[in-house]
Design an enzyme around this catalytic site. Structure first.
Site, PDB file in Angstrom:
ATOM      1  N   TYR A   1      -2.331 -48.399 -83.612  1.00 48.80           N
ATOM      2  CA  TYR A   1      -1.615 -48.594 -82.346  1.00 48.80           C
ATOM      3  C   TYR A   1      -1.096 -50.040 -82.242  1.00 48.80           C
ATOM      4  O   TYR A   1      -1.799 -50.987 -82.576  1.00 48.80           O
ATOM      5  CB  TYR A   1      -2.535 -48.310 -81.137  1.00 48.80           C
ATOM      6  CG  TYR A   1      -1.937 -48.901 -79.902  1.00 48.80           C
ATOM      7  CD1 TYR A   1      -0.837 -48.295 -79.297  1.00 48.80           C
ATOM      8  CD2 TYR A   1      -2.373 -50.131 -79.405  1.00 48.80           C
ATOM      9  CE1 TYR A   1      -0.199 -48.884 -78.217  1.00 48.80           C
ATOM     10  CE2 TYR A   1      -1.743 -50.717 -78.321  1.00 48.80           C
ATOM     11  CZ  TYR A   1      -0.662 -50.085 -77.746  1.00 48.80           C
ATOM     12  OH  TYR A   1      -0.013 -50.674 -76.699  1.00 48.80           O
TER      13      TYR A   1
ATOM     14  N   ASP B   1      -5.730 -54.653 -76.984  1.00 51.04           N
ATOM     15  CA  ASP B   1      -5.647 -53.300 -76.408  1.00 51.04           C
ATOM     16  C   ASP B   1      -6.301 -52.302 -77.361  1.00 51.04           C
ATOM     17  O   ASP B   1      -5.850 -52.130 -78.495  1.00 51.04           O
ATOM     18  CB  ASP B   1      -4.158 -52.957 -76.212  1.00 51.04           C
ATOM     19  CG  ASP B   1      -3.954 -51.691 -75.382  1.00 51.04           C
ATOM     20  OD1 ASP B   1      -4.947 -50.996 -75.103  1.00 51.04           O
ATOM     21  OD2 ASP B   1      -2.783 -51.420 -75.019  1.00 51.04           O
TER      22      ASP B   1
ATOM     23  N   GLU C   1       2.087 -58.410 -68.149  1.00 49.98           N
ATOM     24  CA  GLU C   1       2.522 -58.127 -69.522  1.00 49.98           C
ATOM     25  C   GLU C   1       4.043 -58.266 -69.624  1.00 49.98           C
ATOM     26  O   GLU C   1       4.773 -57.840 -68.735  1.00 49.98           O
ATOM     27  CB  GLU C   1       2.110 -56.699 -69.898  1.00 49.98           C
ATOM     28  CG  GLU C   1       2.474 -56.323 -71.328  1.00 49.98           C
ATOM     29  CD  GLU C   1       2.018 -54.910 -71.697  1.00 49.98           C
ATOM     30  OE1 GLU C   1       1.698 -54.126 -70.780  1.00 49.98           O
ATOM     31  OE2 GLU C   1       1.985 -54.611 -72.898  1.00 49.98           O
TER      32      GLU C   1
END
Ligand code: KDG
Ligand code: MG
Length: 402
Positions: free
Chosen positions: A159, A210, A339
């Site tokens: 990811y 993350d 973000e």
């Protein structure tokens, strides 16, 4: 003043975006982001077929009442499609209010609580060397907060890492991409990544990571504990959050701060997480969590428990969301970080904007409303292209959380 038109604009300037434009009888209009990555047309239809007809003739200044009408009035409450549609209406109405008042949105919310908004950028590498290079580039660009993601040895895909080494975009056009995942390989490798970052760059930057929902609570607890020496700003989405009580297990074992909520669409998704102080940052966004009216409620509730905001700002939230989020961030007394991944160049042209980036911080600008517009003629040059988020499977083929 009355609403006379509400149009849905679907465009793909580098990636798909859905935008709602609400026009009043006095010619003032507002726009809102309605992009739900990989499910864009469901929200477009929800708006076009069910919500827009209800807006005609309404007073655009009755923002709270319109929110309640669309939430309670649908009978079928919550869910990402409904809440994204409500968010788009809400954002557009706040935009109109700002234009009518001649004030930037942050001033309507109560004014600035800070000079500028700290944003975090993404340093991603196919291997450790590349991740460290990208990290250095972010420091050079002035970022104070940097998220790091990296390819895992012997794992085909991971990811958050672009295949080409360029900027990362998870949605793929055409068929659904299948990725493979090994929790064991990930857990063995990822502390090495943080150790390398701290060894090379020290502790002056905020380090974020993350996990993207891939672990079980006890695995997340183990990871949080193992990486405590690297003093993360946050560990994001360590485990799926449908079972909010599951985060107690993580909390019992580690002081690594936890950020959760980019897939949340209402205050009910995070009520227990916040009340029991099981998280440190709430990542819900304006676009997916009911707009400014609802996210303000979430932020105020979170402030009672010293939970700070850390709004999701991936590039699949449009520049309209980015603009509105920066006003929200400038106001929110319990703001943590925002973000910011940047946008493809054509998207920045389709959405002229007042916000600006300067050495790791952003400011929404002083234009009335949220300060983002849409060039409809240009948007029409980029028709919708079907695209999906990937899915993840374990190495034996079992479908896993992407
Ligand atoms: O559409 C899904 C993306 O927004 C998500 O994968 C990005 O996790 C993400 C993040 O933290 O930006
Ligand atoms: Mg995330």
């Amino acid at each position: 003043m009355k609403i006379v038109r509400a149009d849905v604009i679907v465009t793909c300037p580098g990636r798909n975006f859905v935008t709602l434009k609400i026009v009043t009888d006095e010619g003032v209009y507002g726009i809102g982001d309605a992009t739900l990555n990989g499910r864009e047309l469901a929200v477009a239809s929800y708006l076009r077929d069910h919500v827009c007809p209800m807006l005609i003739g309404r007073d655009p200044g009755r923002i709270e009442d319109t929110w309640q009408l669309l939430y309670r009035g649908a009978y079928w409450r919550r869910g990402p499609v409904t809440m994204t549609a409500i968010a788009a209406v809400d954002m557009a109405l706040w935009d109109i209010l700002g234009k009518v008042a001649g004030l930037p949105l942050y001033r309507l919310l109560g004014g600035a609580s800070r000079d500028a908004v700290m944003v975090y950028g993404h340093a991603t590498g196919r291997d450790l060397g590349e991740a460290l290079e990208r990290y250095a580039e972010h420091i050079e660009a002035g970022y104070q907060a940097i998220r790091v993601q990296c390819g895992i040895p012997n794992m085909r895909s991971v990811y958050g890492v672009a295949k080409s080494g360029g900027s990362y975009e998870p949605a793929t056009k055409g068929a659904v991409e299948e990725q493979r995942w090994s929790t064991e390989k990930y857990l063995d490798f990822v502390p090495t990544l943080f150790a390398a970052v701290r060894e090379k760059f020290g502790f002056d930057t905020h380090l974020l990571h993350d996990v993207h929902h891939r672990l079980t609570p006890i695995e997340a607890a183990r990871l949080g504990k193992a990486v405590e020496p690297y003093r993360l700003f946050w560990l994001e989405d360590p485990t799926p959050a449908e079972n909010q009580a599951g985060f107690r297990l993580i909390r019992e074992h580690t002081v690594t701060p936890i950020a959760v909520g980019e897939v949340f669409n209402s205050i009910w998704d995070c009520k227990q997480l916040i009340e029991e102080q099981l998280i440190d940052y709430i990542r819900a966004t304006l676009t997916h969590a009911g707009g400014i009216t609802h996210l303000k409620r979430v932020a105020e509730f979170a402030s009672l428990y010293q939970v700070r905001t850390g709004c999701h700002g991936a590039s699949d939230l449009s520049p309209v969301c980015m603009g509105a989020a920066l006003h929200f961030d400038l106001w929110a007394p319990n703001f943590g970080v925002q973000e910011y991944m940047g946008f493809p160049e054509p998207a920045l042209e389709v959405f002229p904007h007042a916000w600006r980036f300067e050495r790791g911080t952003m400011h929404p600008g002083e234009a009335p409303g949220h300060g983002v517009d849409i060039d409809e003629a240009l948007a029409a040059c980029y028709p919708y292209e079907s695209a999906y988020l990937p899915v993840a499977r374990l190495e034996d083929g079992t479908l896993w959380n992407w």
